[in-house]
Design an enzyme around this catalytic site. Structure first.
Site, short mmCIF file in Angstrom:
data_model
loop_
_atom_site.label_atom_id
_atom_site.label_comp_id
_atom_site.label_asym_id
_atom_site.label_seq_id
_atom_site.Cartn_x
_atom_site.Cartn_y
_atom_site.Cartn_z
N LYS A 278 -9.05 -10.64 7.45
CA LYS A 278 -9.11 -10.32 8.88
C LYS A 278 -10.17 -9.25 9.14
O LYS A 278 -11.00 -9.38 10.01
CB LYS A 278 -7.72 -9.84 9.35
CG LYS A 278 -7.67 -9.50 10.81
CD LYS A 278 -6.26 -9.19 11.25
CE LYS A 278 -6.28 -8.63 12.68
NZ LYS A 278 -4.95 -8.33 13.20
N GLU A 284 -9.80 -5.16 -2.36
CA GLU A 284 -9.54 -6.18 -3.39
C GLU A 284 -10.28 -7.47 -3.06
O GLU A 284 -10.96 -8.06 -3.92
CB GLU A 284 -8.04 -6.49 -3.46
CG GLU A 284 -7.18 -5.33 -3.91
CD GLU A 284 -6.62 -4.52 -2.74
OE1 GLU A 284 -7.32 -4.38 -1.71
OE2 GLU A 284 -5.50 -4.02 -2.86
N GLY A 338 -2.18 -9.86 10.48
CA GLY A 338 -2.50 -10.48 9.19
C GLY A 338 -1.34 -11.30 8.64
O GLY A 338 -1.51 -12.45 8.23
N ARG A 339 -0.14 -10.73 8.65
CA ARG A 339 1.00 -11.43 8.04
C ARG A 339 1.52 -12.57 8.92
O ARG A 339 2.39 -13.32 8.53
CB ARG A 339 2.11 -10.43 7.70
CG ARG A 339 2.55 -9.56 8.85
CD ARG A 339 3.41 -8.41 8.37
NE ARG A 339 3.74 -7.46 9.41
CZ ARG A 339 2.99 -6.42 9.78
NH1 ARG A 339 1.81 -6.23 9.19
NH2 ARG A 339 3.38 -5.59 10.72
N GLU A 425 6.82 -5.58 5.70
CA GLU A 425 5.70 -4.87 6.32
C GLU A 425 5.96 -4.70 7.82
O GLU A 425 5.49 -3.74 8.44
CB GLU A 425 4.39 -5.64 6.08
CG GLU A 425 3.14 -4.80 6.27
CD GLU A 425 1.89 -5.43 5.66
OE1 GLU A 425 1.55 -5.11 4.50
OE2 GLU A 425 1.23 -6.24 6.34
N HIS A 456 20.71 -18.91 -12.51
CA HIS A 456 20.66 -18.54 -13.93
C HIS A 456 19.92 -17.22 -14.12
O HIS A 456 19.47 -16.91 -15.21
CB HIS A 456 20.00 -19.66 -14.72
CG HIS A 456 20.77 -20.95 -14.62
ND1 HIS A 456 21.80 -21.25 -15.47
CD2 HIS A 456 20.69 -21.95 -13.72
CE1 HIS A 456 22.32 -22.43 -15.12
NE2 HIS A 456 21.67 -22.86 -14.05
N LYS A 581 -4.13 3.49 -0.14
CA LYS A 581 -5.54 3.04 -0.15
C LYS A 581 -6.48 4.24 -0.19
O LYS A 581 -7.47 4.23 -0.91
CB LYS A 581 -5.85 2.25 1.13
CG LYS A 581 -5.24 0.87 1.22
CD LYS A 581 -5.83 0.15 2.45
CE LYS A 581 -4.94 -0.98 2.90
NZ LYS A 581 -5.34 -1.55 4.19
O1 LIG Z 1 -6.92 -9.85 5.90
P1 LIG Z 1 -7.27 -8.47 5.42
O2 LIG Z 1 -7.94 -7.66 6.49
O3 LIG Z 1 -8.09 -8.54 4.18
O4 LIG Z 1 -5.93 -7.71 5.10
C1 LIG Z 1 -5.06 -8.14 4.07
C2 LIG Z 1 -3.71 -7.49 4.14
O5 LIG Z 1 -3.81 -6.08 4.04
C3 LIG Z 1 -2.84 -5.47 4.89
O6 LIG Z 1 -3.54 -4.90 5.96
C4 LIG Z 1 -2.12 -4.35 4.19
O7 LIG Z 1 -1.56 -4.74 3.00
C5 LIG Z 1 -1.97 -6.60 5.34
O8 LIG Z 1 -1.32 -6.34 6.52
C6 LIG Z 1 -2.94 -7.71 5.42
O9 LIG Z 1 -2.30 -8.95 5.47
#
Ligand SMILES: O=P(O)(O)OC[C@H]1O[C@](O)(CO)[C@@H](O)[C@@H]1O
Length: 643
Positions: A278, A284, A338-339, A425, A456, A581
């Site tokens: 987003k 990462e 995002g979620r 979240e 199990h 972060k």
């Molecule tokens: O889509 P992006 O901006 O890479 O964010 C990834 C994820 O990081 C967060 O902002 C925090 O973990 C989530 O809410 C989001 O889904």
């Protein structure tokens, strides 16, 4: 009485001179102080002196909330429910389940989905009180505010409109005075055109080969939702046919092992990479994107990026800076959290590459069906509202802080990990929407595994240890059916026998008397007693198709919103992920300094004793790495497997 209009507020007019108590926090909004605290003023004064729209809107909302009681636990219905707990403590599910009228009232069927709430520790009275709580919490107004595009995510001053991402083409959904449905469909049409071209071989890789393998790079909401849906559809017959000869993989973790696994055996000439973020800033995802870009360039040359990399983001500027042609970028909007983004290009692009756009349109239609249900049905028949209210009851009144999500369907094996993010979240917050620290806990601890695997694993604890409300999800017609001649039941029937049995085992338990009559020796009786009275709900879907998966997803999303609306928290921000972060970036700077200067240990200052000790162990513990300059390194054999 003279009134003024407050732009952006859900309750548009307030008496001039209405007083309030609040503290203005620049750029964030208004923190609602407990009644009686100092900062006071009038609505009229506010409008002229501190005009920012979000501040005024927040104050307007606050004034409204204050009228009704500042925290939900001060509402009369909350107090009634607290008192009502004593009545419920006197009941046992094994008795409640004999009350046929109660059971009939607690089984709801709508949109093809059957929900059985009879094994919840509730009576009709509990439900009446929960409906009253919903009324007093302005649940309906809050749901409407969400669908109307109000900026209910007040700390980020954003609308919350993931429902628009699955709107029918002819629906109208207005955000900030503009109908966004045409924008949504412009992107969906672009996805259809692009994915058709890739799938039918019109769009080829730089060496002229069709792109049959897709690697989707993203994390959190840019990964878990798409993974859930992909896992759900992999063995659905129509989806299987549509994805023959195609591969979809995900790369989420910044751990280089995940890179190795995602690329293992892939031929870059046949691989399309979708970078999903987003913000296009997530550390990462961006490192993984740069790593895979190097992998492509090293093998196919720099021109490969244009043909082999596309992006999904709200930040087209950064997409361009990364080197991806904006024509190959698929946008979405800040009003999609995002979620909650799986129905935007975040999910629909990679999933359409794999299954074709038509199947994904069925998924969107299923989600839209549940959105409409949620928007229009009265509380009594509204599945997300009922499920959300029952969770409020379990968490806030009965004190059950966790829930288990237990689909008796392997295809739904990634539902629990996805809901973990959406729920935890969203609702794991410590203050209410106005910033007042809450005297009770919100959110639930979610976990789960498909049945019967979970049986199990952790069911021991659920049956005889802690009380954990369970959500069993069963399917009438399996995606894959097997019946072996001579077997007592078909394989899917065998699975479902467990689905039916577990809910009753939890509810009824087994008494010492029953054990004695089964001739269990006395010394074993305490070990073999099941107290029962452990709540669960059972949800039955007719099948596990793209459509029903869409319904299920939307039902869970909205039940989470209901809980947040009742707790009066902001379910749509996530400040809690920020601190880690920031600290990681401090560590990153030091790590770089140590590795580039050929030092083996950290300088003395900078971190506390324990962090320094642990980091030094790490730094000393592997062969000294000096970051080489000027070229990329792929030391991992697996990454060469494509050659
Ligand atoms: O889509 P992006 O901006 O890479 O964010 C990834 C994820 O990081 C967060 O902002 C925090 O973990 C989530 O809410 C989001 O889904």
């Amino acid at each position: 009485m003279q009134t003024i209009k407050l732009p952006g507020a859900s309750h548009k007019s307030f008496p001039v001179g209405a007083s309030f108590s609040a503290k203005v926090i620049p750029r964030v909004g208004v923190r609602h102080q407990p009644v009686g605290t100092v900062f006071s003023g009038s609505v009229a004064g506010l409008e002229s002196s501190i005009a920012p729209r979000n501040v005024i809107a927040s104050v307007a909302k606050m004034l409204h909330a204050q009228k009704k009681g500042s925290l939900v636990d001060e509402l009369p219905a909350w107090k009634d429910l607290k008192e009502h707990v004593a009545d419920i403590e006197k009941t046992h599910l094994r008795d409640l389940l004999h009350d046929e009228a109660r059971c009939m009232a607690l089984i709801k069927e709508s949109e093809g989905i059957l929900c059985d709430f009879t094994r919840q520790r509730v009576t009709q009275r509990t439900l009446e009180l929960l409906y009253e709580l919903a009324e007093q919490s302005n649940l309906r107004e809050k749901i409407n505010a969400m669908f109307n595009g109000d900026h209910i995510n007040s700390t980020e001053d954003r609308a919350v409109l993931h429902v628009a991402t699955r709107a029918h083409r002819n629906q109208k959904i207005i955000v900030d005075g503009r109908d966004v449905v045409p924008d949504v469909w412009e992107v969906l049409d672009k996805i259809k055109a692009f994915t058709d071209k890739v799938r039918n071989g019109e769009w080829l890789g730089v060496t002229g080969k069709p792109l049959k393998k897709v690697v989707a790079i993203g994390i959190g909401g840019s990964f878990l939702g798409p993974l859930f849906v992909h896992t759900a559809l992999r063995t659905e017959p129509n989806a299987m046919r549509a994805s023959r000869d195609r591969t979809l993989r995900f790369l989420a973790n910044v751990d280089p092992i995940d890179v190795a696994r995602a690329l293992d055996g892939l031929d870059p000439e046949e691989t399309l990479v979708v970078v999903i973020s987003k913000t296009f800033t997530t550390a990462e995802t961006m490192l993984n994107a740069r790593t895979v870009r190097s992998w492509l360039i090293e093998r196919l040359g720099p021109d490969a990026v244009a043909k082999h990399m596309v992006a999904v983001s709200t930040n087209i500027k950064l997409v361009k800076e990364f080197g991806i042609d904006p024509d190959n970028a698929f946008g979405f909007w800040d009003w999609v959290g995002g979620r909650y983004s799986v129905c935007s290009a975040v999910g629909i692009l990679p999933l359409s590459l794999q299954y074709g756009f038509d199947i994904m349109q069925e998924f969107l239609a299923g989600a839209n069906n549940m959105d409409e249900h949620f928007k229009n049905q009265p509380y009594q028949d509204n599945l997300p509202v009922l499920i959300g209210l029952l969770s409020i009851w379990n968490v806030s009144f009965l004190g059950y802080g966790a829930k288990a999500i237990l689909p008796y369907c392997q295809a739904l094996s990634k539902l629990a990990p996805h809901i973990q993010q959406v729920d935890m979240e969203s609702n794991g917050k410590g203050v209410d929407i106005n910033g007042v620290r809450l005297p009770f806990q919100t959110g639930e601890i979610d976990f789960g595994e498909p049945g019967t695997n979970g049986q199990h694993s952790f069911y021991q604890l659920i049956h005889q240890g802690r009380v954990i409300p369970c959500e069993f999800i069963g399917i009438v017609r399996s995606q894959q059916s097997v019946y072996l001649k001579g077997e007592v039941v078909s394989n899917h029937d065998e699975l479902m026998c467990n689905f039916f049995a577990q809910a009753d085992a939890l509810a009824y338990g087994k008494t010492p008397e029953q054990l004695r009559s089964d001739n269990v020796p006395d010394y074993l009786i305490p070990h073999r007693v099941f107290t029962g009275n452990r709540p669960s709900m059972s949800i039955m879907l007719p099948s596990c198709t793209a459509y029903t998966v869409g319904q299920l997803l939307s039902m869970y999303e909205h039940r989470i919103a209901v809980q947040g609306f009742i707790w009066n928290i902001n379910s749509f921000d996530q400040w809690g992920v920020e601190l880690g972060k920031v600290l990681a970036s401090k560590v990153r700077n030091v790590m770089n300094a140590v590795r580039t200067r050929d030092r083996k240990v950290l300088p003395q200052d900078g971190f506390n004793y324990s962090t320094t000790r642990m980091m030094n162990k790490y730094l000393e513990g592997k062969t000294q790495i000096l970051y080489p300059e000027g070229h990329d390194v792929f030391p991992i054999d697996m990454l060469r497997a494509g050659h």
